[in-house]
Design a protein around this motif. Sequence first.
Motif, PDB file in Angstrom:
ATOM      1  N   LEU A 304       0.817  -1.203   0.000  1.00 15.45           N
ATOM      2  CA  LEU A 304       0.000   0.000   0.000  1.00 15.45           C
ATOM      3  C   LEU A 304       0.858   1.264   0.000  1.00 15.45           C
ATOM      4  O   LEU A 304       0.543   2.241  -0.675  1.00 15.45           O
ATOM      5  N   MET A 305       1.978   1.246   0.749  1.00 13.11           N
ATOM      6  CA  MET A 305       2.886   2.392   0.746  1.00 13.11           C
ATOM      7  C   MET A 305       3.447   2.639  -0.650  1.00 13.11           C
ATOM      8  O   MET A 305       3.514   3.789  -1.119  1.00 13.11           O
ATOM      9  N   LEU A 306       3.831   1.569  -1.326  1.00 12.95           N
ATOM     10  CA  LEU A 306       4.367   1.717  -2.672  1.00 12.95           C
ATOM     11  C   LEU A 306       3.302   2.238  -3.638  1.00 12.95           C
ATOM     12  O   LEU A 306       3.586   3.093  -4.483  1.00 12.95           O
ATOM     13  N   ILE A 307       2.082   1.728  -3.509  1.00 15.02           N
ATOM     14  CA  ILE A 307       1.008   2.186  -4.394  1.00 15.02           C
ATOM     15  C   ILE A 307       0.712   3.661  -4.164  1.00 15.02           C
ATOM     16  O   ILE A 307       0.530   4.435  -5.108  1.00 15.02           O
ATOM     17  N   ILE A 308       0.672   4.070  -2.895  1.00 17.88           N
ATOM     18  CA  ILE A 308       0.401   5.481  -2.582  1.00 17.88           C
ATOM     19  C   ILE A 308       1.484   6.381  -3.149  1.00 17.88           C
ATOM     20  O   ILE A 308       1.204   7.416  -3.780  1.00 17.88           O
ATOM     21  N   MET A 309       2.749   6.003  -2.932  1.00 14.83           N
ATOM     22  CA  MET A 309       3.843   6.825  -3.449  1.00 14.83           C
ATOM     23  C   MET A 309       3.810   6.862  -4.970  1.00 14.83           C
ATOM     24  O   MET A 309       4.073   7.904  -5.586  1.00 14.83           O
ATOM     25  N   LEU A 310       3.472   5.726  -5.592  1.00 21.34           N
ATOM     26  CA  LEU A 310       3.382   5.678  -7.047  1.00 21.34           C
ATOM     27  C   LEU A 310       2.305   6.630  -7.561  1.00 21.34           C
ATOM     28  O   LEU A 310       2.543   7.405  -8.498  1.00 21.34           O
ATOM     29  N   VAL A 311       1.133   6.594  -6.948  1.00 26.38           N
ATOM     30  CA  VAL A 311       0.035   7.451  -7.383  1.00 26.38           C
ATOM     31  C   VAL A 311       0.399   8.929  -7.216  1.00 26.38           C
ATOM     32  O   VAL A 311       0.125   9.752  -8.098  1.00 26.38           O
ATOM     33  N   VAL A 312       1.036   9.260  -6.094  1.00 24.32           N
ATOM     34  CA  VAL A 312       1.426  10.656  -5.860  1.00 24.32           C
ATOM     35  C   VAL A 312       2.446  11.106  -6.892  1.00 24.32           C
ATOM     36  O   VAL A 312       2.334  12.202  -7.467  1.00 24.32           O
ATOM     37  N   PHE A 313       3.447  10.278  -7.152  1.00 27.58           N
ATOM     38  CA  PHE A 313       4.465  10.637  -8.145  1.00 27.58           C
ATOM     39  C   PHE A 313       3.839  10.828  -9.525  1.00 27.58           C
ATOM     40  O   PHE A 313       4.148  11.796 -10.224  1.00 27.58           O
ATOM     41  N   LEU A 314       2.981   9.909  -9.917  1.00 25.97           N
ATOM     42  CA  LEU A 314       2.371  10.010 -11.247  1.00 25.97           C
ATOM     43  C   LEU A 314       1.457  11.220 -11.356  1.00 25.97           C
ATOM     44  O   LEU A 314       1.454  11.915 -12.380  1.00 25.97           O
ATOM     45  N   CYS A 315       0.686  11.483 -10.303  1.00 29.90           N
ATOM     46  CA  CYS A 315      -0.258  12.612 -10.353  1.00 29.90           C
ATOM     47  C   CYS A 315       0.445  13.959 -10.365  1.00 29.90           C
ATOM     48  O   CYS A 315      -0.056  14.926 -10.961  1.00 29.90           O
ATOM     49  N   THR A 316       1.605  14.062  -9.717  1.00 31.45           N
ATOM     50  CA  THR A 316       2.291  15.357  -9.618  1.00 31.45           C
ATOM     51  C   THR A 316       3.345  15.572 -10.694  1.00 31.45           C
ATOM     52  O   THR A 316       3.580  16.712 -11.113  1.00 31.45           O
ATOM     53  N   GLU A 317       3.976  14.508 -11.159  1.00 30.24           N
ATOM     54  CA  GLU A 317       5.118  14.669 -12.064  1.00 30.24           C
ATOM     55  C   GLU A 317       4.798  14.359 -13.521  1.00 30.24           C
ATOM     56  O   GLU A 317       5.288  15.051 -14.415  1.00 30.24           O
ATOM     57  N   MET A 318       3.999  13.336 -13.775  1.00 32.47           N
ATOM     58  CA  MET A 318       3.728  12.965 -15.157  1.00 32.47           C
ATOM     59  C   MET A 318       3.026  14.062 -15.956  1.00 32.47           C
ATOM     60  O   MET A 318       3.390  14.314 -17.109  1.00 32.47           O
ATOM     61  N   PRO A 319       2.024  14.762 -15.402  1.00 32.31           N
ATOM     62  CA  PRO A 319       1.432  15.864 -16.175  1.00 32.31           C
ATOM     63  C   PRO A 319       2.431  16.947 -16.547  1.00 32.31           C
ATOM     64  O   PRO A 319       2.364  17.509 -17.648  1.00 32.31           O
ATOM     65  N   GLN A 320       3.364  17.232 -15.641  1.00 36.33           N
ATOM     66  CA  GLN A 320       4.387  18.234 -15.959  1.00 36.33           C
ATOM     67  C   GLN A 320       5.287  17.764 -17.089  1.00 36.33           C
ATOM     68  O   GLN A 320       5.665  18.553 -17.963  1.00 36.33           O
ATOM     69  N   THR A 356       5.570  13.881   0.512  1.00 34.33           N
ATOM     70  CA  THR A 356       5.020  12.536   0.364  1.00 34.33           C
ATOM     71  C   THR A 356       5.671  11.543   1.301  1.00 34.33           C
ATOM     72  O   THR A 356       4.994  10.771   1.994  1.00 34.33           O
ATOM     73  N   SER A 357       6.994  11.542   1.335  1.00 35.42           N
ATOM     74  CA  SER A 357       7.722  10.546   2.130  1.00 35.42           C
ATOM     75  C   SER A 357       7.355  10.631   3.602  1.00 35.42           C
ATOM     76  O   SER A 357       7.067   9.623   4.253  1.00 35.42           O
ATOM     77  N   PHE A 358       7.338  11.841   4.147  1.00 32.25           N
ATOM     78  CA  PHE A 358       7.028  12.008   5.573  1.00 32.25           C
ATOM     79  C   PHE A 358       5.598  11.569   5.873  1.00 32.25           C
ATOM     80  O   PHE A 358       5.350  10.839   6.844  1.00 32.25           O
ATOM     81  N   ILE A 359       4.648  11.992   5.048  1.00 34.68           N
ATOM     82  CA  ILE A 359       3.246  11.676   5.306  1.00 34.68           C
ATOM     83  C   ILE A 359       2.999  10.171   5.217  1.00 34.68           C
ATOM     84  O   ILE A 359       2.347   9.576   6.083  1.00 34.68           O
ATOM     85  N   VAL A 360       3.535   9.538   4.164  1.00 33.75           N
ATOM     86  CA  VAL A 360       3.311   8.098   3.982  1.00 33.75           C
ATOM     87  C   VAL A 360       3.928   7.311   5.124  1.00 33.75           C
ATOM     88  O   VAL A 360       3.304   6.378   5.657  1.00 33.75           O
ATOM     89  N   TYR A 361       5.133   7.667   5.531  1.00 33.30           N
ATOM     90  CA  TYR A 361       5.784   6.943   6.625  1.00 33.30           C
ATOM     91  C   TYR A 361       5.039   7.126   7.939  1.00 33.30           C
ATOM     92  O   TYR A 361       4.916   6.191   8.738  1.00 33.30           O
ATOM     93  N   CYS A 362       4.544   8.343   8.186  1.00 36.94           N
ATOM     94  CA  CYS A 362       3.791   8.578   9.423  1.00 36.94           C
ATOM     95  C   CYS A 362       2.509   7.768   9.465  1.00 36.94           C
ATOM     96  O   CYS A 362       2.114   7.240  10.503  1.00 36.94           O
ATOM     97  N   VAL A 363       1.849   7.665   8.331  1.00 34.33           N
ATOM     98  CA  VAL A 363       0.558   6.978   8.283  1.00 34.33           C
ATOM     99  C   VAL A 363       0.733   5.461   8.277  1.00 34.33           C
ATOM    100  O   VAL A 363      -0.014   4.734   8.961  1.00 34.33           O
ATOM    101  N   MET A 364       1.745   4.956   7.556  1.00 34.58           N
ATOM    102  CA  MET A 364       1.824   3.529   7.278  1.00 34.58           C
ATOM    103  C   MET A 364       2.846   2.773   8.120  1.00 34.58           C
ATOM    104  O   MET A 364       2.729   1.558   8.271  1.00 34.58           O
ATOM    105  N   SER A 365       3.870   3.446   8.645  1.00 39.44           N
ATOM    106  CA  SER A 365       4.958   2.737   9.314  1.00 39.44           C
ATOM    107  C   SER A 365       4.841   2.850  10.832  1.00 39.44           C
ATOM    108  O   SER A 365       4.955   3.948  11.397  1.00 39.44           O
TER     109      SER A 365
END
Length: 401
Positions: A304-320, A356-365
Amino acid sequence: MCTQDLPLFDLENNSTIFFFDQLIAFNQVYTVLHRYLCLLVCFFGVLLNSLHFYVLTRKTMRVYIINALLCAMSICDIITMTSYFIYILRFRIFDSPSTTIGYSYPWLIFLITHVTSSIALHTTSLYLSVIMAYIRWTALDRLDAKWINHGALKQILIFTALIVSIISIPTVMVHKIVPVMEVLGVNETDAVGGGLKLEGLYTVQLDETKINGCALFRVNLWITGVMFKALPCLLILWFTIALIYKLIQMSEKRKILRGEKREKEEFQLLATSSTPTNTTRDEPSPRIRKVSQCRNVSIDRTTLMLIIMLVVFLCTEMPQGLLAILSAIYPTHVHTMIYVNVGEVLDLMSLINCLTSFIVYCVMSTTYRATVKSVLCRPSNRGTVFKNTHLLLNSYRIQVS
């Protein structure tokens, strides 16, 4: 701007005209909010990434190379947000671009440095994310792989910084600082006669005199779209899918190798050594059930952590990246009519990505939260310290298993 590029939009079409009018109207409203949103994001981003860096450098966290790479990403994000914070204050709040004619030469040096370093540091963070995904993918097969130990950390950082620095050179070359009087086409006498104080004021322009007109500008857009955005996103996508697939394979193999009978025997052995004798064979103790659940949840959380980070990266970087590639193909229409009006939204998305990294780690780890708690709430005695450390190590054993 480029003069002989392909048209993309029919500027005589009423729907197209309406679309660009609405886009300009949106930009005029959003640009007022953007400066204050970015101030908040940058301020709290610097604080949270500083805490993130401090937590990851604790003894219980820094033993893993993934956390070392996250430390490097935190440093990149801190510098990026600090630079953007200064930029917003100086160029967007203290001075409005619509009323300011020019700036002093040192401030424009800072502006070009800010633009170049922000792109380079953010790209470094993206490629470090790719390396993290690769290391996780490799570690599932071989725990003694070359890139898993800390000895490879220095090589990874130097190689990544070197490559990003080289591909950032066109970003520096495409900008040049020129006097305001040269842009306006007036001399000092005319400026003084018109009541304008233009001496010592400069502005930034795109350098269209080198490498066949705007070719350098196009090259910079292609590099930004492909090397800075699209390529790292595709690599993250590929490695994450491969990692998730490998986790599923390992889970299936584990079930086949152990079997239900062997798993029951293992739980019964643990129950005999750690629970009262009245524990039945068919009902394992609550502690044993908790261990079994943690093993399953740990894999689910990692996925789930990997999926969340993947979605965030794609949503923020791919359009640019896609927009930058389109700008390279149609610089006049896409860059001047679309990118100029949505560029600030893309900047905000990149700044949010830095958290992203801080939020995901706080929520998931669980381990990360325990370390944050131990950092913010110092224990009063050594026994509590030992207990927290023991819990952290047990949590990591569960995640590794």
